[in-house]
Scaffold this motif. Sequence first.
Motif, PDB file in Angstrom:
ATOM      1  N   ALA A 115      46.957  65.057  45.153  1.00 45.48           N
ATOM      2  CA  ALA A 115      46.593  66.327  45.774  1.00 45.48           C
ATOM      3  C   ALA A 115      45.410  66.922  45.029  1.00 45.48           C
ATOM      4  CB  ALA A 115      47.774  67.298  45.740  1.00 45.48           C
ATOM      5  N   GLY A 116      44.474  67.476  45.776  1.00 47.95           N
ATOM      6  CA  GLY A 116      43.321  68.106  45.157  1.00 47.95           C
ATOM      7  C   GLY A 116      42.177  67.133  44.950  1.00 47.95           C
ATOM      8  N   GLU A 117      41.212  67.603  44.175  1.00 46.59           N
ATOM      9  CA  GLU A 117      40.004  66.830  43.934  1.00 46.59           C
ATOM     10  C   GLU A 117      39.565  67.054  42.490  1.00 46.59           C
ATOM     11  OE1 GLU A 117      35.914  66.454  46.354  1.00 46.59           O
ATOM     12  OE2 GLU A 117      36.373  68.478  45.669  1.00 46.59           O
ATOM     13  N   THR A 118      39.141  65.991  41.857  1.00 48.91           N
ATOM     14  CA  THR A 118      38.651  66.098  40.489  1.00 48.91           C
ATOM     15  C   THR A 118      37.249  66.692  40.512  1.00 48.91           C
ATOM     16  OG1 THR A 118      39.922  64.155  39.873  1.00 48.91           O
ATOM     17  CG2 THR A 118      38.198  64.834  38.360  1.00 48.91           C
ATOM     18  N   GLN A 119      37.068  67.821  39.852  1.00 49.44           N
ATOM     19  CA  GLN A 119      35.777  68.494  39.809  1.00 49.44           C
ATOM     20  C   GLN A 119      34.937  68.022  38.631  1.00 49.44           C
ATOM     21  OE1 GLN A 119      34.530  70.792  42.096  1.00 49.44           O
ATOM     22  NE2 GLN A 119      36.266  70.108  43.297  1.00 49.44           N
ATOM     23  N   SER A 120      35.580  67.642  37.583  1.00 52.98           N
ATOM     24  CA  SER A 120      34.901  67.080  36.420  1.00 52.98           C
ATOM     25  C   SER A 120      35.928  66.244  35.675  1.00 52.98           C
ATOM     26  CB  SER A 120      34.349  68.194  35.525  1.00 52.98           C
ATOM     27  OG  SER A 120      35.397  68.808  34.813  1.00 52.98           O
ATOM     28  N   ARG A 121      35.565  65.811  34.526  1.00 49.64           N
ATOM     29  CA  ARG A 121      36.508  65.016  33.734  1.00 49.64           C
ATOM     30  C   ARG A 121      37.729  65.814  33.336  1.00 49.64           C
ATOM     31  NH1 ARG A 121      34.036  61.695  28.810  1.00 49.64           N
ATOM     32  NH2 ARG A 121      36.156  60.992  28.604  1.00 49.64           N
ATOM     33  N   ASN A 122      37.627  67.101  33.276  1.00 47.92           N
ATOM     34  CA  ASN A 122      38.658  67.903  32.638  1.00 47.92           C
ATOM     35  C   ASN A 122      39.623  68.633  33.563  1.00 47.92           C
ATOM     36  OD1 ASN A 122      37.638  67.197  30.109  1.00 47.92           O
ATOM     37  ND2 ASN A 122      36.082  68.786  30.260  1.00 47.92           N
ATOM     38  N   ARG A 153      41.280  69.419  37.834  1.00 49.17           N
ATOM     39  CA  ARG A 153      41.465  69.092  39.241  1.00 49.17           C
ATOM     40  C   ARG A 153      41.657  70.386  40.001  1.00 49.17           C
ATOM     41  NH1 ARG A 153      43.041  65.091  42.369  1.00 49.17           N
ATOM     42  NH2 ARG A 153      42.955  63.662  40.636  1.00 49.17           N
ATOM     43  N   VAL A 154      40.967  70.529  41.128  1.00 49.39           N
ATOM     44  CA  VAL A 154      41.105  71.695  41.990  1.00 49.39           C
ATOM     45  C   VAL A 154      41.944  71.277  43.194  1.00 49.39           C
ATOM     46  CG1 VAL A 154      39.884  73.342  43.448  1.00 49.39           C
ATOM     47  CG2 VAL A 154      38.902  72.651  41.254  1.00 49.39           C
ATOM     48  N   VAL A 155      43.034  72.009  43.406  1.00 55.10           N
ATOM     49  CA  VAL A 155      43.929  71.692  44.517  1.00 55.10           C
ATOM     50  C   VAL A 155      43.644  72.638  45.670  1.00 55.10           C
ATOM     51  CG1 VAL A 155      46.325  71.503  45.255  1.00 55.10           C
ATOM     52  CG2 VAL A 155      45.690  70.827  42.933  1.00 55.10           C
ATOM     53  N   ARG A 156      43.240  72.054  46.802  1.00 59.87           N
ATOM     54  CA  ARG A 156      42.990  72.796  48.039  1.00 59.87           C
ATOM     55  C   ARG A 156      43.679  72.052  49.173  1.00 59.87           C
ATOM     56  NH1 ARG A 156      36.717  72.762  47.622  1.00 59.87           N
ATOM     57  NH2 ARG A 156      36.573  73.414  45.474  1.00 59.87           N
ATOM     58  N   ASP A 157      43.970  72.782  50.241  1.00 65.56           N
ATOM     59  CA  ASP A 157      44.698  72.169  51.350  1.00 65.56           C
ATOM     60  C   ASP A 157      43.921  71.059  52.054  1.00 65.56           C
ATOM     61  OD1 ASP A 157      42.890  73.851  52.529  1.00 65.56           O
ATOM     62  OD2 ASP A 157      44.347  74.909  53.767  1.00 65.56           O
ATOM     63  N   MET A 158      42.618  71.001  51.882  1.00 63.78           N
ATOM     64  CA  MET A 158      41.841  69.941  52.538  1.00 63.78           C
ATOM     65  C   MET A 158      41.936  68.604  51.799  1.00 63.78           C
ATOM     66  SD  MET A 158      37.872  70.734  51.692  1.00 63.78           S
ATOM     67  CE  MET A 158      37.748  72.490  51.687  1.00 63.78           C
ATOM     68  N   PHE A 159      42.620  68.578  50.639  1.00 59.59           N
ATOM     69  CA  PHE A 159      42.793  67.356  49.866  1.00 59.59           C
ATOM     70  C   PHE A 159      44.284  67.094  49.638  1.00 59.59           C
ATOM     71  CE2 PHE A 159      38.692  69.170  48.361  1.00 59.59           C
ATOM     72  CZ  PHE A 159      37.863  68.196  48.898  1.00 59.59           C
ATOM     73  N   PRO A 160      45.009  66.649  50.687  1.00 59.74           N
ATOM     74  CA  PRO A 160      46.456  66.452  50.561  1.00 59.74           C
ATOM     75  C   PRO A 160      46.800  65.193  49.756  1.00 59.74           C
ATOM     76  CG  PRO A 160      45.734  65.692  52.704  1.00 59.74           C
ATOM     77  CD  PRO A 160      44.533  66.312  52.039  1.00 59.74           C
ATOM     78  N   PRO A 161      48.013  65.154  49.207  1.00 63.20           N
ATOM     79  CA  PRO A 161      48.452  63.935  48.533  1.00 63.20           C
ATOM     80  C   PRO A 161      48.687  62.833  49.572  1.00 63.20           C
ATOM     81  CG  PRO A 161      50.279  65.463  48.717  1.00 63.20           C
ATOM     82  CD  PRO A 161      49.054  66.177  49.223  1.00 63.20           C
ATOM     83  N   ARG A 162      48.366  61.603  49.178  1.00 62.74           N
ATOM     84  CA  ARG A 162      48.517  60.464  50.086  1.00 62.74           C
ATOM     85  C   ARG A 162      48.856  59.229  49.265  1.00 62.74           C
ATOM     86  NH1 ARG A 162      45.567  56.350  51.557  1.00 62.74           N
ATOM     87  NH2 ARG A 162      43.769  57.015  50.352  1.00 62.74           N
ATOM     88  N   MET A 163      49.648  58.359  49.861  1.00 62.36           N
ATOM     89  CA  MET A 163      50.038  57.132  49.173  1.00 62.36           C
ATOM     90  C   MET A 163      50.206  56.019  50.195  1.00 62.36           C
ATOM     91  SD  MET A 163      53.127  56.988  46.460  1.00 62.36           S
ATOM     92  CE  MET A 163      53.910  55.484  45.979  1.00 62.36           C
ATOM     93  N   GLU A 164      49.595  54.862  49.920  1.00 60.48           N
ATOM     94  CA  GLU A 164      49.743  53.677  50.772  1.00 60.48           C
ATOM     95  C   GLU A 164      50.560  52.642  50.017  1.00 60.48           C
ATOM     96  OE1 GLU A 164      46.260  51.830  52.490  1.00 60.48           O
ATOM     97  OE2 GLU A 164      45.296  53.786  52.681  1.00 60.48           O
ATOM     98  N   PHE A 165      51.548  52.074  50.701  1.00 62.05           N
ATOM     99  CA  PHE A 165      52.391  51.071  50.065  1.00 62.05           C
ATOM    100  C   PHE A 165      53.196  50.319  51.123  1.00 62.05           C
ATOM    101  CE2 PHE A 165      54.604  55.062  50.344  1.00 62.05           C
ATOM    102  CZ  PHE A 165      55.887  54.730  50.770  1.00 62.05           C
ATOM    103  N   SER A 166      53.734  49.199  50.718  1.00 62.74           N
ATOM    104  CA  SER A 166      54.724  48.504  51.533  1.00 62.74           C
ATOM    105  C   SER A 166      56.021  48.550  50.732  1.00 62.74           C
ATOM    106  CB  SER A 166      54.299  47.059  51.809  1.00 62.74           C
ATOM    107  OG  SER A 166      54.150  46.348  50.609  1.00 62.74           O
TER     108      SER A 166
END
Length: 164
Positions: free
Chosen positions: A84-91, A93-106
Amino acid sequence: MKITSRIFTLAAATFMCFQVAAMAKVEVVWTNPEKYVDIKDPFNGMQNTKEDAFYNIEKVLKRLAKKLPDGYLLKLDVTDLDLAGETQSRNFRVVRDMFPPRMEFSYQLLDGGDNVLAENQENIRDTSFMNKVSLRYKNEAYGFEKQLIEDWFKDSFTDYLVKN
């Protein structure tokens, strides 16, 4: 008296080992994590994020697996993880609704006799993750991802969960 006490302790420990062996288990394979959307970082500052995220996701999966019948095995092969969120720099993460958590797997769910009970390819995401009032994990690291996995688990394995 000491011998009786030791025999009792040994018997109890043996019984507990059989109990642990019978519990449902989870096996997680992280396939090509260097290609995951959110784990790679050009400054190489995300290494701890990768280890922390994998640890926390496996931890919640192991807790959820306890709700499955003894002897069951849940196997996951994760092919992508987008936190969730987006890394803005090395240090940070900014969490906004336009960057939802997602996971791909079998996954495969096997019973105690290695019979496949359920299997599928998944690409799960929670686009309303910011609007959930009762986020169980709101004060924990990777809380949005943990909630995503818990929701998927409950939806996918309702028929297999042990009733308490």
